[in-house]
Write an enzyme that holds these catalytic residues in place. Sequence first.
Site, PDB file in Angstrom:
ATOM      1  N   VAL A  17       0.825  -1.220   0.000  1.00  0.00           N
ATOM      2  CA  VAL A  17       0.000   0.000   0.000  1.00  0.00           C
ATOM      3  C   VAL A  17       0.855   1.264   0.000  1.00  0.00           C
ATOM      4  O   VAL A  17       0.331   2.363   0.015  1.00  0.00           O
ATOM      5  CB  VAL A  17      -0.949   0.077   1.222  1.00  0.00           C
ATOM      6  N   LEU A  32       3.898   3.855   1.643  1.00  0.00           N
ATOM      7  CA  LEU A  32       4.202   4.302   3.008  1.00  0.00           C
ATOM      8  C   LEU A  32       2.993   5.047   3.575  1.00  0.00           C
ATOM      9  O   LEU A  32       3.040   6.248   3.824  1.00  0.00           O
ATOM     10  CB  LEU A  32       5.455   5.187   2.992  1.00  0.00           C
ATOM     11  N   HIS A  33       1.859   4.312   3.692  1.00  0.00           N
ATOM     12  CA  HIS A  33       0.629   4.888   4.228  1.00  0.00           C
ATOM     13  C   HIS A  33       0.155   3.987   5.341  1.00  0.00           C
ATOM     14  O   HIS A  33       0.690   2.918   5.569  1.00  0.00           O
ATOM     15  CB  HIS A  33      -0.497   4.929   3.183  1.00  0.00           C
ATOM     16  N   ALA A  34      -0.917   4.440   5.985  1.00  0.00           N
ATOM     17  CA  ALA A  34      -1.654   3.591   6.915  1.00  0.00           C
ATOM     18  C   ALA A  34      -0.737   2.926   7.927  1.00  0.00           C
ATOM     19  O   ALA A  34       0.124   3.564   8.520  1.00  0.00           O
ATOM     20  CB  ALA A  34      -2.465   2.551   6.130  1.00  0.00           C
ATOM     21  N   MET A  94      -5.313   8.954   0.604  1.00  0.00           N
ATOM     22  CA  MET A  94      -4.818  10.094   1.386  1.00  0.00           C
ATOM     23  C   MET A  94      -5.918  11.108   1.651  1.00  0.00           C
ATOM     24  O   MET A  94      -5.977  11.706   2.721  1.00  0.00           O
ATOM     25  CB  MET A  94      -3.678  10.789   0.641  1.00  0.00           C
TER      26      MET A  94
END
Lengths: 92, 598
Positions: free
Chosen positions: A12, A14-16, B134
């Site tokens: 995914v 570099l999120h969550a 986002m």
Amino acid sequence: MAERTATIASRVGLHARPASIFAEAAAEQPVEVTIALEGEPADEALDASSILSLMGLGAEYGTTVVLRAEGDGADEALDTLVKILETDHDAE
Amino acid sequence: MSAAAEGTLHDGDGRVLAGVGVSAGRVIGRVKRMPDPVQPPADGAPLPEGADVDSETARLKAATQAVAAGLKARAAAATGDAAAVLKATALMAGDRTLLKSATTLVASGTSAESAIWEAADAVATQLTALGGYMAERATDVLDVRARIVAELRGVPAPGIPDSDEPFVLCAVDLAPADTATLDPAKVLALVTSDGGPQSHTAIIARSLGLPAIVAATGTTALADGDLVFVDGITGTVTRDPGPAEEEIAASYANRAALPDFDGAGTLADGHAVPLLANVGSGSDAVASAEAGAEGVGLLRTEFCFLGRDKEPTHEEQVEAYRAVFDAFPGRKVVVRTLDAGADKPLPFLTDDSEPNPALGVRGYRTDGATPGVLARQLAAIAEAAELSEADVWTMAPMISTPAEAERFAQLCAEAGLRRPGVMVEVPSAAVLAGQLLQRVDFASIGTNDLTQYTMAADRQLGALAELNDPWQPAVLHLIQATADGGRAAAGTGAAAGPGAPAGTEAAAVAVAADSAAKPVGVCGEAAADPALAVVLVGLGVATLSMNRRALPAVAAILRTVDLAEAQRLAGLALGAASATEAKQLVRAELPDLERFGL
């Protein structure tokens, strides 16, 4: 100035969850660590312990980033953090 | 409820607050109000009187740390996805970059509230511009900001209140984000002053099995700590409950336990009414199969698409659908193609600038504006069906004309899907059901949208709660018209009816006639209301599909009536002058509702 490059291994990006894990680990290091996309100037690098900065970086799966730190323990800190970036946290 | 008069001292002076009961149950508990949303501070407000830059910076830092610590503690107590989300928001609250930009503003003479508000705004705007995942996180940043400002002001944090004791949650209305963090072990009942029978509050209450009342306008006067009796069956909230209410609540608590659903929906005379489940994911399907569901009457395929900025690949879709199909080998699974638009926007498919999205490009209609997504989805459904043993039926949402039904049947045929069908949500589809059903094999009625469109009443508007009720006789007439359409279209098209099950001779004749008819099911919230379920069967509906938690209640009540009685009760409801009257007339004839506390 110690410097390492790392390739984002989480599907995914570099999120969550991967971003949470990384920001938390960066905050635990004895030195301040910065993160930037590869090829971007060092003075535009962001605080690696800031989850909001990490999310705004827009680093996807396969993106290469540069970590930098200075001072005692910088090398060890960067090695630890590179390992985290190069692990697929979604697969866990 | 004649006993109520005895313990009642102030009836008529606002002690009993009326609303619309949307989920059964009778409890007594103390009120906790949902805090009011945090009002934004003035733009660039100056440092408060008596404060200097240092003291204001320290105050801001302390507030962010307190909020971060609070969220972190909640994350530690939570599990799974909720824990991950809370942990991320805790990190946002303590974020050094956010604090740095806010303290820079404080240093230039801005108050802590205004500084954090502006700093978070900049971050949220940046995340929104990135789009997709986002953009959704921008909401989290704004939530964290509201919490920090509430902390600075010393007012309760927004969101579901924290409490050690279970409470009656009172709110104006609940948003999907609120209901996602609702802990059913802490909340005894839900009471809202706004919202209708099909609002998010009503849907979440039914799925959690919590008593709930919506559109109870008088409840805005209730304060934290007030003791109330909530009656989700009659739709009333009673302040200062006395012995009479205590007795009612106690008898509800001691109600006869519902038998588990044994996996075969039937009426008292053996007339089969297959009870299916509405599911939204593979794990949901597995849990529904365990609960005895005889198949899936509505697979919401949005789970595969929502929260993404790009269409999922063919392989991803095949895998997601198979997870559902594999839970029901040899059983019927009705797949609804993507229902985007209105309250379920998708960046690659829907236009969020429509002035009236409920009447806009949604459901099947998105195929006209963005062709290809539907055909690719059908191909993925066909491949998943091929790889599994489920009996896969496919239907399109928001079909309005026989021509649309015909084109959808064609698309299904091209994909190799054998059983095409349509949702009946638009009144035009109910009116022309006979013509639609000549072109497809089955229909499934979505009562939530059919009610909103028939009554011209927005699902979320509390003021229209009485209109927005599937018990409305006009809605019931359209359901009957759809079932009649299924019979009129018997024997047309490619569909061949399934073999008639055995029964008494009279029932066998009726079943034989029905099995030639094109089947019409109901998959809206109406099917989960046991009394309404009886009426639907009486109107000619063949199958009912619902949240798996409603299966035992619906099965138990259906078993107390035969087909002739269901038809008689349907006649009572059709002839009523209002939704309330229809509901009362029918409920009075079903004594087992009271026995089970339904």
